[in-house]
Design a protein around this motif. Structure first.
Motif, mmCIF file in Angstrom:
data_model
loop_
_atom_site.group_PDB
_atom_site.id
_atom_site.type_symbol
_atom_site.label_atom_id
_atom_site.label_comp_id
_atom_site.label_asym_id
_atom_site.label_seq_id
_atom_site.Cartn_x
_atom_site.Cartn_y
_atom_site.Cartn_z
ATOM 1 N N ALA A 219 66.413 -17.100 -109.612
ATOM 2 C CA ALA A 219 67.339 -16.153 -110.214
ATOM 3 C C ALA A 219 68.744 -16.340 -109.651
ATOM 4 C CB ALA A 219 66.855 -14.727 -109.963
ATOM 5 N N LEU A 220 68.868 -17.129 -108.620
ATOM 6 C CA LEU A 220 70.174 -17.384 -108.020
ATOM 7 C C LEU A 220 70.976 -18.348 -108.878
ATOM 8 C CD1 LEU A 220 68.950 -17.919 -104.354
ATOM 9 C CD2 LEU A 220 69.770 -15.809 -105.396
ATOM 10 N N ASP A 221 72.261 -18.075 -109.037
ATOM 11 C CA ASP A 221 73.100 -18.924 -109.891
ATOM 12 C C ASP A 221 74.394 -19.299 -109.181
ATOM 13 O OD1 ASP A 221 73.919 -20.356 -112.076
ATOM 14 O OD2 ASP A 221 74.666 -18.633 -113.185
ATOM 15 N N GLN A 222 74.296 -19.578 -107.912
ATOM 16 C CA GLN A 222 75.457 -19.982 -107.144
ATOM 17 C C GLN A 222 75.430 -21.488 -106.923
ATOM 18 O OE1 GLN A 222 77.864 -17.768 -106.302
ATOM 19 N NE2 GLN A 222 76.663 -16.194 -107.367
ATOM 20 N N ASP A 223 76.583 -22.113 -107.016
ATOM 21 C CA ASP A 223 76.642 -23.556 -106.826
ATOM 22 C C ASP A 223 76.084 -23.970 -105.474
ATOM 23 O OD1 ASP A 223 77.719 -23.971 -109.306
ATOM 24 O OD2 ASP A 223 79.799 -24.024 -108.613
ATOM 25 N N VAL A 224 76.298 -23.127 -104.441
ATOM 26 C CA VAL A 224 75.810 -23.488 -103.114
ATOM 27 C C VAL A 224 74.295 -23.556 -103.096
ATOM 28 C CG1 VAL A 224 75.760 -21.092 -102.292
ATOM 29 C CG2 VAL A 224 75.988 -22.970 -100.649
ATOM 30 N N ASP A 225 73.629 -22.680 -103.887
ATOM 31 C CA ASP A 225 72.170 -22.714 -103.942
ATOM 32 C C ASP A 225 71.679 -23.970 -104.640
ATOM 33 O OD1 ASP A 225 71.716 -20.125 -102.713
ATOM 34 O OD2 ASP A 225 72.571 -19.293 -104.539
ATOM 35 N N LYS A 226 72.378 -24.348 -105.706
ATOM 36 C CA LYS A 226 72.002 -25.576 -106.400
ATOM 37 C C LYS A 226 72.195 -26.774 -105.481
ATOM 38 C CE LYS A 226 73.241 -23.793 -110.961
ATOM 39 N NZ LYS A 226 74.056 -23.961 -112.163
ATOM 40 N N LEU A 227 73.302 -26.770 -104.763
ATOM 41 C CA LEU A 227 73.554 -27.886 -103.850
ATOM 42 C C LEU A 227 72.515 -27.924 -102.736
ATOM 43 C CD1 LEU A 227 77.453 -27.694 -103.579
ATOM 44 C CD2 LEU A 227 76.095 -29.451 -104.732
ATOM 45 N N THR A 228 72.084 -26.741 -102.265
ATOM 46 C CA THR A 228 71.042 -26.701 -101.233
ATOM 47 C C THR A 228 69.761 -27.343 -101.735
ATOM 48 O OG1 THR A 228 71.939 -24.680 -100.256
ATOM 49 C CG2 THR A 228 69.628 -25.197 -99.788
ATOM 50 N N GLY A 229 69.358 -26.959 -102.962
ATOM 51 C CA GLY A 229 68.150 -27.537 -103.522
ATOM 52 C C GLY A 229 68.250 -29.029 -103.717
ATOM 53 N N LEU A 230 69.373 -29.485 -104.219
ATOM 54 C CA LEU A 230 69.547 -30.920 -104.443
ATOM 55 C C LEU A 230 69.635 -31.675 -103.118
ATOM 56 C CD1 LEU A 230 72.064 -30.758 -107.435
ATOM 57 C CD2 LEU A 230 69.621 -31.265 -107.534
ATOM 58 N N ARG A 231 70.247 -31.029 -102.115
ATOM 59 C CA ARG A 231 70.364 -31.692 -100.808
ATOM 60 C C ARG A 231 68.993 -31.875 -100.171
ATOM 61 N NH1 ARG A 231 70.389 -29.534 -95.997
ATOM 62 N NH2 ARG A 231 70.786 -27.433 -96.792
ATOM 63 N N ILE A 232 68.148 -30.845 -100.304
ATOM 64 C CA ILE A 232 66.809 -30.940 -99.717
ATOM 65 C C ILE A 232 65.948 -31.930 -100.485
ATOM 66 C CG2 ILE A 232 64.701 -29.642 -99.170
ATOM 67 C CD1 ILE A 232 66.423 -27.177 -98.764
ATOM 68 N N GLY A 233 66.254 -32.106 -101.772
ATOM 69 C CA GLY A 233 65.511 -33.110 -102.530
ATOM 70 C C GLY A 233 64.935 -32.645 -103.844
ATOM 71 N N ALA A 234 65.450 -31.538 -104.427
ATOM 72 C CA ALA A 234 64.975 -31.102 -105.735
ATOM 73 C C ALA A 234 65.410 -32.097 -106.803
ATOM 74 C CB ALA A 234 65.517 -29.713 -106.058
ATOM 75 N N ASP A 235 64.571 -32.270 -107.817
ATOM 76 C CA ASP A 235 64.894 -33.189 -108.908
ATOM 77 C C ASP A 235 65.646 -32.495 -110.040
ATOM 78 O OD1 ASP A 235 63.180 -35.904 -108.458
ATOM 79 O OD2 ASP A 235 62.142 -34.171 -107.629
ATOM 80 N N ASP A 236 65.497 -31.184 -110.137
ATOM 81 C CA ASP A 236 66.208 -30.421 -111.155
ATOM 82 C C ASP A 236 66.187 -28.970 -110.732
ATOM 83 O OD1 ASP A 236 67.633 -29.812 -113.418
ATOM 84 O OD2 ASP A 236 66.193 -30.685 -114.828
ATOM 85 N N TYR A 237 66.961 -28.135 -111.456
ATOM 86 C CA TYR A 237 67.205 -26.768 -111.024
ATOM 87 C C TYR A 237 67.366 -25.914 -112.276
ATOM 88 C CZ TYR A 237 69.303 -23.260 -107.841
ATOM 89 O OH TYR A 237 69.564 -22.147 -107.096
ATOM 90 N N VAL A 238 66.524 -24.885 -112.461
ATOM 91 C CA VAL A 238 66.573 -24.030 -113.645
ATOM 92 C C VAL A 238 66.795 -22.585 -113.198
ATOM 93 C CG1 VAL A 238 65.352 -23.229 -115.690
ATOM 94 C CG2 VAL A 238 64.985 -25.564 -114.867
ATOM 95 N N VAL A 239 67.788 -21.925 -113.809
ATOM 96 C CA VAL A 239 68.138 -20.557 -113.430
ATOM 97 C C VAL A 239 67.461 -19.567 -114.370
ATOM 98 C CG1 VAL A 239 70.036 -18.913 -113.152
ATOM 99 C CG2 VAL A 239 70.345 -21.307 -112.488
ATOM 100 N N LYS A 240 66.838 -18.536 -113.792
ATOM 101 C CA LYS A 240 66.253 -17.441 -114.571
ATOM 102 C C LYS A 240 67.359 -16.493 -115.040
ATOM 103 C CE LYS A 240 62.095 -17.343 -111.638
ATOM 104 N NZ LYS A 240 61.314 -16.491 -110.725
ATOM 105 N N PRO A 241 67.187 -15.880 -116.222
ATOM 106 C CA PRO A 241 66.118 -16.092 -117.199
ATOM 107 C C PRO A 241 66.337 -17.408 -117.938
ATOM 108 C CG PRO A 241 67.710 -14.552 -118.076
ATOM 109 C CD PRO A 241 68.140 -14.841 -116.664
ATOM 110 N N PHE A 242 65.253 -18.092 -118.238
ATOM 111 C CA PHE A 242 65.367 -19.401 -118.875
ATOM 112 C C PHE A 242 64.566 -19.441 -120.169
ATOM 113 C CE2 PHE A 242 62.262 -19.683 -115.340
ATOM 114 C CZ PHE A 242 61.100 -19.719 -116.088
ATOM 115 N N ASN A 243 64.862 -20.425 -120.998
ATOM 116 C CA ASN A 243 64.081 -20.684 -122.202
ATOM 117 C C ASN A 243 62.897 -21.555 -121.792
ATOM 118 O OD1 ASN A 243 62.992 -21.748 -124.560
ATOM 119 N ND2 ASN A 243 64.963 -21.900 -125.593
ATOM 120 N N PRO A 244 61.655 -21.085 -121.955
ATOM 121 C CA PRO A 244 60.494 -21.875 -121.508
ATOM 122 C C PRO A 244 60.433 -23.251 -122.151
ATOM 123 C CG PRO A 244 59.826 -19.646 -122.057
ATOM 124 C CD PRO A 244 61.241 -19.784 -122.505
ATOM 125 N N ALA A 245 60.869 -23.354 -123.420
ATOM 126 C CA ALA A 245 60.849 -24.658 -124.087
ATOM 127 C C ALA A 245 61.785 -25.634 -123.384
ATOM 128 C CB ALA A 245 61.239 -24.502 -125.556
#
Length: 236
Positions: A86-112
């Motif tokens: 549910a977090l939508d801050q650039d720093v959170d996205k960068l944290t995930g990508l830095r640790i090694g996430a392959d992609d990042y989806v923010v809630k609420p999202f379209n399941p498709a």
């Protein structure tokens, strides 16, 4: 979990049952196998035991949060991971990508959209996202689940069916278990999980599907089951 052979296994690590239910329904409808974990610790245990092809990983979870789980997965290997948060801050996205996430989806999202991203990440990782050649054959129908194409044999010749996506889903769902009687609620959950449709909406889609088949000389499909809902065809 579905019983589709050779399709990729997706581990859903999500503590909100409603979100996990929707993701599971969409993924399995696309031919992917799924397994679920409701907290970070169970997620790591499932990852270790089952060796999934991809992990959908919520960030805010009990016991271990998503960042801790992601870091542990990366210590073990290169399993693709898509973060759900549910977090939508650039720093959170960068944290995930830095640790090694392959992609990042923010809630609420379209399941498709999540499913599309799962397929894309699996392709980039060189892992099959669907079971090859997954086709249902229930005379006189042939239903290609991967390419969303259905044909029916008429006078010895296959005829393509011009179906909407919902009509295709209904036909395919009932063809998987042609002797089973489905309630409207079951068909609604399996074939229209993305909306707030009412159970009577299923009747409308079934009626349109039946009319298209009758126009080709196929009667009684789907069959009505009094007091229950529908079956692929009547009991012979």
């Amino acid at each position: 979990m579905t019983d589709t052979l050779n399709s990729s296994l997706v581990l859903i690590v999500e503590d909100e049952p409603e979100i996990a239910d929707i993701l599971q329904a969409y993924l399995e409808r696309e031919g992917l196998r799924t397994v679920r974990a409701t907290d970070g610790r169970r997620g790591l245990e499932s990852h270790q035991a089952l060796k999934p092809d991809l992990v959908l990983l919520d960030v805010q979870m009990p016991l271990l949060d998503g960042w801790q789980v992601l870091a542990a997965i990366r210590q073990r290997g290169d399993t693709p991971v898509i973060m759900l948060t549910a977090l939508d801050q650039d720093v959170d996205k960068l944290t995930g990508l830095r640790i090694g996430a392959d992609d990042y989806v923010v809630k609420p999202f379209n399941p498709a959209e999540v499913v599309a991203r799962v397929h894309a990440v699996l392709r980039r990782a060189g892992r099959p996202s669907r079971a090859p050649g997954q086709v249902l054959r229930v005379a006189p129908f042939e239903i290609d689940l991967e390419n969303h194409v259905a044909t029916v044999e008429v006078q010895g010749q296959p005829q393509p069916l011009a179906l909407t996506l919902t009509e295709f889903r209904l036909l395919a769902e009932m063809a998987r278990h042609p002797k089973r009687a489905y309630s409207r609620a079951e068909l609604l959950e399996a074939c229209l999980p993305e909306g707030d449709a009412l159970e009577r909406t299923v009747d409308s889609h079934i009626s349109k599907l039946r009319k298209k088949l009758e126009d080709l000389g196929i009667d009684g499909v789907p069959a009505s089951v009094r007091g229950v809902g529908y079956r692929f065809r009547g009991v012979e």
